[in-house]
Every structure is written in structure tokens, then in C-alpha cells.
Scaffold this motif. Structure first.
Motif, PDB file in Angstrom:
ATOM      1  N   SER A 140       0.812  -1.220   0.000  1.00 44.76           N
ATOM      2  CA  SER A 140       0.000   0.000   0.000  1.00 44.76           C
ATOM      3  C   SER A 140       0.841   1.263   0.000  1.00 44.76           C
ATOM      4  O   SER A 140       0.339   2.330  -0.324  1.00 44.76           O
TER       5      SER A 140
ATOM      6  N   GLY B  83     -10.766  13.916   4.922  1.00 42.23           N
ATOM      7  CA  GLY B  83     -10.155  14.606   3.781  1.00 42.23           C
ATOM      8  C   GLY B  83     -10.127  16.117   3.993  1.00 42.23           C
ATOM      9  O   GLY B  83      -9.117  16.783   3.693  1.00 42.23           O
ATOM     10  N   ASN B  95      -2.576  12.972   1.185  1.00 43.34           N
ATOM     11  CA  ASN B  95      -3.752  12.345   0.576  1.00 43.34           C
ATOM     12  C   ASN B  95      -4.235  11.193   1.434  1.00 43.34           C
ATOM     13  O   ASN B  95      -3.443  10.468   2.016  1.00 43.34           O
ATOM     14  N   THR B  97      -6.476   7.777   0.960  1.00 39.30           N
ATOM     15  CA  THR B  97      -6.983   6.908  -0.098  1.00 39.30           C
ATOM     16  C   THR B  97      -7.837   5.802   0.495  1.00 39.30           C
ATOM     17  O   THR B  97      -7.431   5.139   1.458  1.00 39.30           O
ATOM     18  N   SER B  98      -9.007   5.640  -0.076  1.00 38.43           N
ATOM     19  CA  SER B  98      -9.909   4.574   0.370  1.00 38.43           C
ATOM     20  C   SER B  98     -10.756   4.150  -0.821  1.00 38.43           C
ATOM     21  O   SER B  98     -10.568   4.644  -1.937  1.00 38.43           O
ATOM     22  N   THR B 102      -9.649   9.304  -3.472  1.00 37.87           N
ATOM     23  CA  THR B 102      -8.445   9.882  -2.870  1.00 37.87           C
ATOM     24  C   THR B 102      -8.689  11.364  -2.616  1.00 37.87           C
ATOM     25  O   THR B 102      -9.133  12.086  -3.517  1.00 37.87           O
ATOM     26  N   SER B 103      -8.424  11.775  -1.402  1.00 38.12           N
ATOM     27  CA  SER B 103      -8.609  13.196  -1.089  1.00 38.12           C
ATOM     28  C   SER B 103      -7.387  13.973  -1.572  1.00 38.12           C
ATOM     29  O   SER B 103      -6.257  13.512  -1.425  1.00 38.12           O
ATOM     30  N   PHE B 104      -7.646  15.123  -2.183  1.00 31.67           N
ATOM     31  CA  PHE B 104      -6.561  15.940  -2.712  1.00 31.67           C
ATOM     32  C   PHE B 104      -6.733  17.384  -2.287  1.00 31.67           C
ATOM     33  O   PHE B 104      -7.865  17.860  -2.135  1.00 31.67           O
ATOM     34  N   SER B 278       4.090   6.927   3.583  1.00 30.54           N
ATOM     35  CA  SER B 278       2.720   6.439   3.755  1.00 30.54           C
ATOM     36  C   SER B 278       2.547   5.663   5.046  1.00 30.54           C
ATOM     37  O   SER B 278       3.508   5.168   5.628  1.00 30.54           O
ATOM     38  N   TRP B 285      -7.572   2.352   5.433  1.00 28.62           N
ATOM     39  CA  TRP B 285      -7.372   3.479   4.525  1.00 28.62           C
ATOM     40  C   TRP B 285      -5.913   3.888   4.574  1.00 28.62           C
ATOM     41  O   TRP B 285      -5.255   3.817   5.618  1.00 28.62           O
ATOM     42  N   SER B 286      -5.431   4.350   3.437  1.00 26.13           N
ATOM     43  CA  SER B 286      -4.023   4.680   3.323  1.00 26.13           C
ATOM     44  C   SER B 286      -3.815   6.195   3.387  1.00 26.13           C
ATOM     45  O   SER B 286      -4.532   6.949   2.739  1.00 26.13           O
ATOM     46  N   ARG B 288      -1.002   9.294   2.951  1.00 24.29           N
ATOM     47  CA  ARG B 288       0.320   9.715   2.465  1.00 24.29           C
ATOM     48  C   ARG B 288       0.551  11.145   2.933  1.00 24.29           C
ATOM     49  O   ARG B 288      -0.378  11.964   2.881  1.00 24.29           O
TER      50      ARG B 288
END
Lengths: 284, 344
Positions: A140, B83, B95, B97-98, B102-104, B278, B285-286, B288
Motif C-alpha cells: 500500500s 479529507g 492524501n 486513499t480509500s 483519494t482526497s486531494f 505512507s 485506509w491509506s 500519504r
């Protein structure tokens, strides 16, 4: 000639109880060294955490392979036992759908002094040098997918060997415990990237490890079961291995808990000097 | 005696068990919020700069979003709230990610002139341009080379780069256009920049966090740009930039700015000088975030962009007429360089 054939046959067989076999030979030839080798395969349960990659545990399973060479030798006036143990494992672990792969290879060299307690129990105490390397790979993560592992340590090692009769055979139960006491290990700083290390910024990536920041140990429990099929005999070994590694260095917490059930076969080799063999069985 | 030793070993192993403290967050909306806030609190590297630039206080952010996270009705809502919380950092490298996306944070680019049009670019590239490793290049009128590199996400072969420079060997100078290059591999950025120096040059510094405190940083270590093992180009180079130049492309501009034969022309870059790392949340959820700050050769943080040597925007007149003001300005600078040289 018949006796000679018997000896050759004994050497080529997988002998279940080494002491009995040893006596059988030592009537005529002095055995210089007995080496017990075993190769084991198995499956494992894993529980890995490395906060360099993620703050959460990844659990799953894997495979395990180990090879042990355990030899009995006389050094000076003492009887010593030496062990070379190779361990390798690979794992596939998950946390809420995220995947983390693990691959660790290790080798240890141990020397023990045996103490016989009664007829059946033998305790061994000694020291061990450990060398281990590998990596956790988190699928990931982008820029920090890998947590490399490399360490060497001096460990205290102890063993208990208990021999007991079952169905006219001697079964052997063995328990071994290894505890690393001091060593050095690769340990990046809290937010240090491998890219930065590749630029040569490598100050501080090697840390001194001791039980307070690296409390780890390995337990091994095995049972040797002699099997007799017609004129052949061999020994099956069933083992449980618990390799419990932990570290907390540079604010990075890591654990790799590995529980493996393995099985394999034991091979006992009697090493005899050529001149002793010729002396005993010379046709002249 | 031996029994005592054995018992001592067993006791020691039991005592040592569980010595490594592990934090366990509940996989709930609240637990994931707490975990995310803490991961950012301990690992994000630009709190100090964010406080100076726009008064960010991460503890205030906790107070603001914690009650909102408590009232989320479903995971999609939680994703939006988390986010939004990350958006407070105003960092394109942060960010979440799920499965919901992805939130930006895009304002570093969207709040500024676009300064690039691929339709206008076609007027310069024509139909006979070549592509190597993602670089589109051609020789423009007046014998000036033009190379557009829109992404560093792939690797760059030294041989291919050398071949490109050899194909442009008859040109007087080279325009390297990295507008809208959102980054990618930092090694690609360095491989490209290394073709424009014949000396090892100090181009910046890099740090990393040494602990969870906001100011726990290592000493800045120097970053050097080493000459390429392939063809070295020492003729004039103009690098075109806009606000879309981010991350590894920002790093490329930082390296090129230290080279004597290079001029940076266009708009301030988007920034993104923190190398991201990360982690994951209890629900998988990831996340970064920027973890390793990069400084320029003068020790300045380039997180919020690098100013060009010559600021040029595409004028609306040129835009409407299919002309790229930046490319035209770059051509003029290269031609003037030769005129001055001939005059001397």
C-alpha cells in the motif's frame, strides 16, 4: 565381511536413536563425530508490526523451512555440542485489505556444554551467534514500501533433551530457547527514507541492540519419532517454532511474531576416520 | 543449579514479552479519526512552515474536526471529514486513499493562472516531433530545441536522453518544458538534470524526522548533482515552469536553478518539496504525507514553490492567437545570448 556390510548398512541408514547406534559401532571402531541433520518444512502463523510502514498489525500465514546440523564433538577434555541452524520464512499478511509480504532468512551458530541429569534428561547451556536479514514489503505504501531487516547478535541459548521409551523405541523431546543479549542492527531513523540513505546519508542507521530495546527470543519444541519399516528405520521430527522478535529503536516499533509447525526427517551421520576404519577392518 | 538457570531464562522471557508498547486504536469512526490525527501529528514535516505561512495549529484542527467525526453517519461521510481535515495542511502531498477515492488538496495549482495549453503546444511540436521515455522533443524555428516532459513517473534511460541531445545537437539552445509536470520519481528528475552539468554541484539539502515531535529533525545533509555518464549539454537551457510543477518536478527545477547555463522562466512552481511517506489507518485506509523536507542550496524551504529567474505568464492575446508567450520568451533569450556572444 558380513560385519563390514552391517557397518556400511548402518552408516547409510537413517538411524533413530543415535546413542544405541553409537554403542553398536564403538565396540569396534572409534566414532570421531556424530552429526544429526534435519530439514524441516512447515506452515506458520504470522503477526507483524513495523511502524515505519504502518502503525497496525498485519496478520496472516506463511511457509517455513529450516535446516539444522547438530554435532557432537570432543574438544579437549570436554564433550561439546555444536549447532548450525538455518531458518527461512516467507509470509503473506493483511490488515483490512492491505497486503504486507514478509521474507526473513537467518542463521545461527551455537556451542553447548551438556549436563546429564539422570538417564533420560540432558540440559545444554551455551552461546549463540545470530545473523538475520530480510524485509517487510507493504504493497500500500508509495515511497516507503520496504522495511529492511538486518541484524547480528550474541545470544544465550539453552536446551533440554528428554529421551523416553514409546513402543520399544526411544522418542526424543527437545526444547530450545535462544535469547539475544547484545548485537547490532540496521535501524533507520524515525522518518528517514531509503532514498536519503541511497544519497549516502547513512549516519545513525546502525544501532546497538540489547534486551531493553530488542527483547526477542526463539522457542523451539521438537519431538523425534523413530519409524521402522521392514529393515529400514528413519526418524520423523515434528516441531513447533515460536520466533518472537521485537524492537523499539529510533521511535520505530517493530514486532515479528512467527509461530510455525514443521515436520521433516532426521538423518544421523557417524563420522569415522579412514585410518580407524582400515585398522579395524584391514584384510591383512 | 541448572534448574535455577533454566527457570531464570524462562522467567526473563516471560517478563520481556510484550515490552514493545503498541498502540491500539479502535476501528471506529472516532478511532480512525484519532489515529489519522496522531499519524499526521507525529510524522508530518511542515507544521512549522504552515504555522508561519497561514497560522496552522494542529491542536486546533483536532478540536475543530473531532466533534464532526463523532457525528458521521457512514464511512463515506467520515472520508469527507478526514479529507477536509487533511486539506487544512494545504499540502498536495497529503492524501487519504480509500474505496471512496483519494482526497486531494489542489489549491496550490487551481488558484493560479494555468499558463499551459496542450493545444497551443501542438503549434510548436508540429507533427514531426519525437518521443523518448515520455519526452516529446523537436527543433523549433531559429534552430532552438524544445523538449516537453509532462511526468517523471517513469524511469529515464541515460542512453535515450543522450540520443535526444544528440538529435538536437545542431540547435543553439534547449527549452525544457516541465509545465504541468506533477512529479513522479525523484531519480528521474535527477537523471535529467545531470545531463546539464559537467561538475558535481551542491544543489540543496535534505532532512528527515528523528522523532514524533514537530521539531524533531536531523541536521540538513547536502544534496549534490553529479554529471551524467551520457551526453552532457552545456549550451543555454531555459526551463519553463508553471504552478502545475510539483513534487519531483519541483525538485528538478531546484536542481536546475543552481546550474550556470540554465534560466528558469515562467510562473512560480507549485512546490511539494516534502518527500512523502505512507501509513495506514485501523480501517485500512491509506494516508500519504510529507515526511522529509528538501531545502534549496541557500537553505530555503521550497514547499510553497520556487520562483523563476524570469516571471512570464501566457498573455491572453497570445493565448487567443495560439502563441505560447513562455516559449517565445525562451527563444528570444537563447537568441539574445548568441547575439551578445557574437557582439563580444
Amino acid at each position: 565381511m558380513r560385519k563390514f556390510r552391517t557397518i556400511i548398512a548402518l552408516l547409510s541408514l537413517l538411524i533413530p536413536v543415535m546413542t544405541k547406534a553409537q554403542f553398536a559401532i564403538s565396540d569396534t571402531i572409534r566414532t570421531e563425530r556424530i552429526v544429526v541433520k534435519s530439514a524441516q518444512f512447515g506452515v506458520s502463523l504470522q503477526n507483524n508490526l513495523d511502524t515505519y510502514l504502518s502503525d497496525y498489525k498485519y496478520t496472516g500465514g506463511g511457509i517455513h523451512f529450516s535446516h539444522e546440523s547438530f554435532r557432537d564433538a570432543r574438544t579437549g577434555n570436554y564433550r561439546w555440542k555444536y549447532q548450525i541452524l538455518f531458518n527461512s520464512r516467507a509470509g503473506f499478511n493483511m490488515q483490512e485489505g492491505n497486503i504486507q509480504l514478509a521474507g526473513i532468512v537467518g542463521c545461527s551458530w551455537s556451542g553447548y556444554h551438556p549436563f546429564k541429569i539422570g538417564k533420560r534428561l540432558q540440559l545444554l547451556a551455551g552461546a549463540q551467534i545470530q545473523l538475520e536479514g530480510g524485509a517487510l514489503y507493504n504493497l500500500s505504501n508509495g515511497n516507503n514500501p520496504v522495511a529492511a531487516k538486518l541484524r547480528t547478535a550474541i545470544a544465550a541459548s539453552g536446551m533440554a533433551i528428554y529421551r523416553f521409551p514409546v513402543f520399544k523405541s526411544d522418542w526424543i523431546a527437545r526444547y530450545q530457547l535462544d535469547i539475544p543479549l547484545a548485537g547490532v542492527m540496521f535501524a533507520p531513523e524515525f522518518g528517514q527514507s531509503y532514498y536519503e540513505m541511497s544519497l549516502g546519508h547513512i549516519g545513525g542507521i546502525v544501532s546497538f541492540a540489547y534486551p531493553l530495546n530488542n527483547p526477542s527470543w526463539r522457542h523451539m519444541l521438537s519431538l523425534d519419532i523413530p519409524l521402522h519399516v521392514k529393515h529400514h528405520s528413519t526418524t520423523l521430527r515434528l516441531s513447533y517454532i515460536a520466533d518472537l522478535y521485537q524492537s523499539n529503536i529510533n521511535h520505530i516499533r517493530c514486532h515479528m511474531y512467527h509461530h510455525a509447525i514443521t515436520f521433516g526427517f532426521v538423518r544421523t551421520i557417524f563420522k569415522i576416520k579412514r585410518e580407524n576404519l582400515l585398522k579395524a577392518y584391514s584384510p591383512y | 543449579m541448572f534448574k535455577k538457570i533454566f527457570i531464570a531464562i524462562i522467567t526473563a522471557s516471560v517478563i520481556l514479552a510484550g515490552c514493545i508498547g503498541e498502540e491500539n486504536y479502535e476501528n471506529s469512526y472516532k478511532g480512525n479519526f484519532e489515529a489519522l490525527w496522531k499519524i499526521v501529528d507525529e510524522r508530518y514535516c511542515f507544521f512549522d512552515i504552515a504555522e508561519k505561512e497561514f497560522g496552522l495549529d494542529w491542536n486546533d484542527i483536532y478540536d475543530k474536526y473531532s466533534p464532526i467525526a463523532d457525528t458521521c453517519k457512514n464511512e463515506a461521510e467520515l472520508f469527507d471529514v478526514l479529507g477536509d481535515m487533511l486539506g487544512e495542511l494545504r499540502d498536495g502531498h497529503v492524501n487519504l486513499t480509500s474505496m471512496y477515492g483519494t482526497s486531494f488538496y489542489w489549491d496550490w495549482q487551481l488558484d493560479y493562472p494555468i499558463n499551459f495549453s496542450d493545444s497551443i503546444q501542438r503549434n510548436y511540436l508540429g507533427k514531426d516531433f519525437r518521443i523518448t521515455n515520455g519526452i516529446k522533443y523537436t527543433a523549433l524555428e531559429d534552430s532552438i530545441g524544445y523538449a516537453y516532459y509532462g511526468s517523471f513517473s517513469g524511469g529515464l534511460s541515460i542512453n535515450n536522453l543522450s540520443m535526444m541531445l544528440l538529435n538536437l545537437k545542431e540547435t543553439k539552445g534547449l527549452i525544457i518544458d516541465v509545465r504541468n509536470n506533477g512529479g513522479g520519481l525523484i531519480t528521474t528528475a535527477e537523471a535529467l538534470a545531470s545531463a546539464f552539468t559537467d561538475k558535481k554541484i551542491h544543489c540543496g539539502y535534505m532532512q528527515h524526522k528523528t522523532g514524533p515531535g514537530h521539531n524533531d529533525f536531523s541536521e540538513p545533509e547536502k544534496i549534490y548533482l553529479k554529471p551524467s555518464e551520457g551526453v552532457i549539454w552545456l549550451r543555454p537551457v531555459v526551463v519553463l515552469t508553471n504552478r502545475g510543477v510539483y513534487s519531483a518536478a519541483n525538485h528538478f527545477v531546484m536542481l536546475m536553478k543552481e546550474l550556470p547555463n540554465v534560466l528558469i522562466l515562467g510562473d512560480t512552481t507549485g512546490g511539494g518539496s516534502g518527500m512523502p511517506m505512507s501509513s495506514t489507518l485501523p480501517n485500512g485506509w491509506s494516508i500519504r504525507l510529507s515526511a522529509c523536507p528538501t531545502l534549496d542550496a541557500q537553505g530555503n524551504c521550497t514547499e510553497f514553490g520556487i520562483e523563476p529567474d524570469l516571471h512570464v505568464d501566457i498573455s491572453s492575446h497570445d493565448w487567443n492567437n495560439g502563441r505560447d508567450t513562455m516559449i517565445e520568451a525562451a527563444k528570444t533569450i537563447i537568441l539574445e545570448y548568441y547575439e551578445k556572444k557574437e557582439g563580444q
